[in-house]
Write an enzyme that holds these catalytic residues in place. Structure first.
Site, PDB file in Angstrom:
ATOM      1  N   GLU A 175       0.817  -1.220   0.000  1.00 38.19           N
ATOM      2  CA  GLU A 175       0.000   0.000   0.000  1.00 38.19           C
ATOM      3  C   GLU A 175       0.852   1.273   0.000  1.00 38.19           C
ATOM      4  O   GLU A 175       0.809   2.058   0.959  1.00 38.19           O
ATOM      5  CB  GLU A 175      -0.953   0.002   1.202  1.00 38.19           C
ATOM      6  CG  GLU A 175      -1.893  -1.186   1.233  1.00 38.19           C
ATOM      7  CD  GLU A 175      -2.897  -1.130   2.393  1.00 38.19           C
ATOM      8  OE1 GLU A 175      -2.819  -0.194   3.207  1.00 38.19           O
ATOM      9  OE2 GLU A 175      -3.747  -2.018   2.462  1.00 38.19           O
ATOM     10  N   GLU A 380      -5.070  -8.651   1.031  1.00 35.26           N
ATOM     11  CA  GLU A 380      -5.717  -8.266   2.290  1.00 35.26           C
ATOM     12  C   GLU A 380      -7.204  -8.071   2.040  1.00 35.26           C
ATOM     13  O   GLU A 380      -7.598  -7.416   1.074  1.00 35.26           O
ATOM     14  CB  GLU A 380      -5.187  -6.924   2.849  1.00 35.26           C
ATOM     15  CG  GLU A 380      -3.857  -7.006   3.521  1.00 35.26           C
ATOM     16  CD  GLU A 380      -3.425  -5.661   4.113  1.00 35.26           C
ATOM     17  OE1 GLU A 380      -4.302  -4.828   4.465  1.00 35.26           O
ATOM     18  OE2 GLU A 380      -2.213  -5.447   4.206  1.00 35.26           O
TER      19      GLU A 380
HETATM   20  O1  IFM Z   1      -3.988  -2.802   9.270  1.00 35.89           O
HETATM   21  C1  IFM Z   1      -3.967  -2.327   7.970  1.00 35.89           C
HETATM   22  C2  IFM Z   1      -2.785  -2.896   7.222  1.00 35.89           C
HETATM   23  O2  IFM Z   1      -1.591  -2.597   7.848  1.00 35.89           O
HETATM   24  C3  IFM Z   1      -2.733  -2.329   5.822  1.00 35.89           C
HETATM   25  N1  IFM Z   1      -4.001  -2.480   5.155  1.00 35.89           N
HETATM   26  C4  IFM Z   1      -5.174  -2.086   5.845  1.00 35.89           C
HETATM   27  C5  IFM Z   1      -5.220  -2.714   7.217  1.00 35.89           C
HETATM   28  C6  IFM Z   1      -6.491  -2.266   7.969  1.00 35.89           C
HETATM   29  O3  IFM Z   1      -6.515  -0.880   8.104  1.00 35.89           O
END
Ligand code: IFM
Length: 480
Positions: A175, A380
């Site tokens: 990200e 994710e």
């Molecule tokens: O916890 C975060 C993660 O570190 C990166 N993506 C989003 C998740 C939830 O906010």
């Protein structure tokens, strides 16, 4: 089997052999042991120790104490039946001052982790950068400084040489939108700077780090079938009114195409450069950079949680930052401050994010249409809810419902031709949720922050059944 439900609550849908079911975490969010075995400070140590930066002043000093509980956590993964585990490597453990000498004790920890995964038949998916920049590199300018990208390549080479005989898949960055725009634009994340120009310079140097890092990895990794990737958090946009086309285009350019453009096409789009012309002249993009960035990857990692609804600001309502992130004074949208993020229809998770599985299907299909040759992986997806342990159990029905609906969305995307290779649920453990500290629980395993005891939530059991059967089980609100 129930399929095609309008609310994405299908069950009995099968996933193919080879599709990797796993779960994800990140170093600073779970490890603790912040000053042990030679680890140097990161920007998140500094930020979280600065009063007012995180809820309750929470820090990652102890977090889930995963560093000291590695074997037990590996056994937990095995009990859940995980086929892959996506973790991140803390750069400050490997190179405590960000460059120069490698810390063998840091390498040893990740080597034990990888060996422990392989011994349990779980594929290691290693992310090189999940936001914990060594503090000395921030002191030297951080991501707005070009040199940081070259130091990242050195770090990638060092850890690639150490683990490159065993890691199944490598991800350069997690990200970069957050690293650049929240870290240097809004200031909601470490290092908490608020400059639009710096945020855009960070975008470019993160992209450069990705390209240089991939080349460095490929030069040392010896596992012949190792895979390479980057993980992006896409903004799936909805119109907030009848005139939202420009607002959507602007956010798509800043949030999505600022990374897919250089990484996957070798270009920054003209509209991105025009939209930001008052903020920067982009002179930090040097001749040859785009060729360095545009390296082949084996799959694109997709992080998805919710959608965003935008329109051009009409001056009537208070401005909001994207995704409910706290605004620390700056903007995460340099050059597009006139775009307003408006409240979306619920239901919401504990983050205040709307639940929209259709957005995941749409995103996967759209990426497939834009990059037809590129396999995808959900790296994710998950949800925070205010979970309670009652009589030794956590009945987190809303998380099961969320996961069932998003697995259904992923399956529908595959039915529409998307080459989706796996799904890493965020997160294995409740953990340090950045500026929100420990107030948001994303785990499929509950962590008691007093005792550090782990309790598998009902969602963890449900996911274990999905993995065992390779088929979506019924959820709490499924039609039977
Ligand atoms: O916890 C975060 C993660 O570190 C990166 N993506 C989003 C998740 C939830 O906010």
């Amino acid at each position: 089997m129930i399929s095609g439900t309008p609310d994405y609550r299908d069950h009995g849908l099968d996933f193919p052999e080879g599709f990797l079911f796993g779960s994800a975490t990140a170093s600073y969010q779970i490890e603790g042991a912040y000053d042990e075995d030679g680890r140097g400070p990161s920007i998140w140590d500094t930020f979280s120790h600065t009063p007012g930066r995180t809820v309750n002043g929470d820090t990652g000093d102890v977090a889930d104490d995963h560093y000291h509980r590695l074997d037990a956590d590996l056994d937990l993964m095995k009990r859940l039946g995980l086929e892959s585990y996506r973790f991140s490597i803390a750069w400050p453990r490997i190179m405590p001052s960000g460059s120069g000498a490698v810390n063998p004790r840091g390498v040893e920890f990740y080597s034990r982790l990888v060996d422990g995964l392989l011994a349990r038949d779980i594929r290691p998916i290693a992310t090189l950068y999940h936001w914990d920049l060594p503090q000395p590199l921030e002191d030297a300018g951080g991501w707005p400084a070009r040199d940081t990208a070259f130091r990242f390549a050195d770090y990638a080479e060092a850890i690639g040489a150490a683990l490159g005989d065993r890691v199944h898949a490598w991800t350069t960055l997690n990200e970069p939108w957050c690293s650049a725009y929240l870290g240097y634009g809004s200031g909601a994340h470490a290092p908490g700077r608020t400059s639009g120009r710096d945020a855009l310079a960070a975008v470019h140097h993160l992209n450069l780090a990705h390209g240089l890092g991939l080349q460095a990895l490929r030069s040392v990794v010896s596992k012949p079938d190792a895979q390479y990737s980057a993980t992006l958090n896409f903004h799936v946009l909805r119109p907030g009114d009848d005139n939202a086309d420009d607002a959507m285009r602007r956010i798509d350019a800043l949030a999505n195409r600022a990374f897919t453009g250089p990484m996957l096409r070798g270009e920054y789009s003209t509209d991105l450069l025009e939209d930001t012309a008052d903020v920067t002249d982009w002179q930090f993009v040097r001749p040859g950079d785009l060729e360095q960035i545009h390296q082949p990857i084996d799959f694109l990692g997709v992080n998805y949680y919710s959608t965003a609804t935008v329109r051009t600001w009409n001056g009537r309502s208070p401005r909001q930052t994207a995704d409910g992130h706290k605004d620390a004074g700056g903007t995460p949208w340099p050059g597009s401050e006139m775009v307003e993020f408006i409240e979306q229809e619920g239901p919401y998770t504990a983050m205040g994010w709307n639940i929209a599985p259709d957005g995941l299907e749409e995103l996967l299909v759209s990426l497939h249409e834009q990059f037809p040759e590129l396999p995808l992986m959900v790296t994710e997806n998950g949800a925070a809810f205010d979970d309670q342990v009652v009589d030794g159990a956590v009945h987190d029905e809303r998380r099961i419902d969320y996961l069932q609906r998003h697995f259904t969305a992923a399956h529908r995307a595959m039915q529409r031709g998307v080459d989706l290779r796996g799904y890493q649920v965020w997160s294995l453990l409740d953990n340090f949720e950045w500026a929100y500290g420990y107030t948001k629980r994303f785990g499929i395993v509950h962590v008691d922050y007093e005792t550090l005891q782990r309790t598998v939530k009902d969602s963890g059991h449900w996911y274990a059944e999905l993995i065992r059967s390779r088929s979506i089980p019924p959820g709490p609100r499924s039609a039977r």
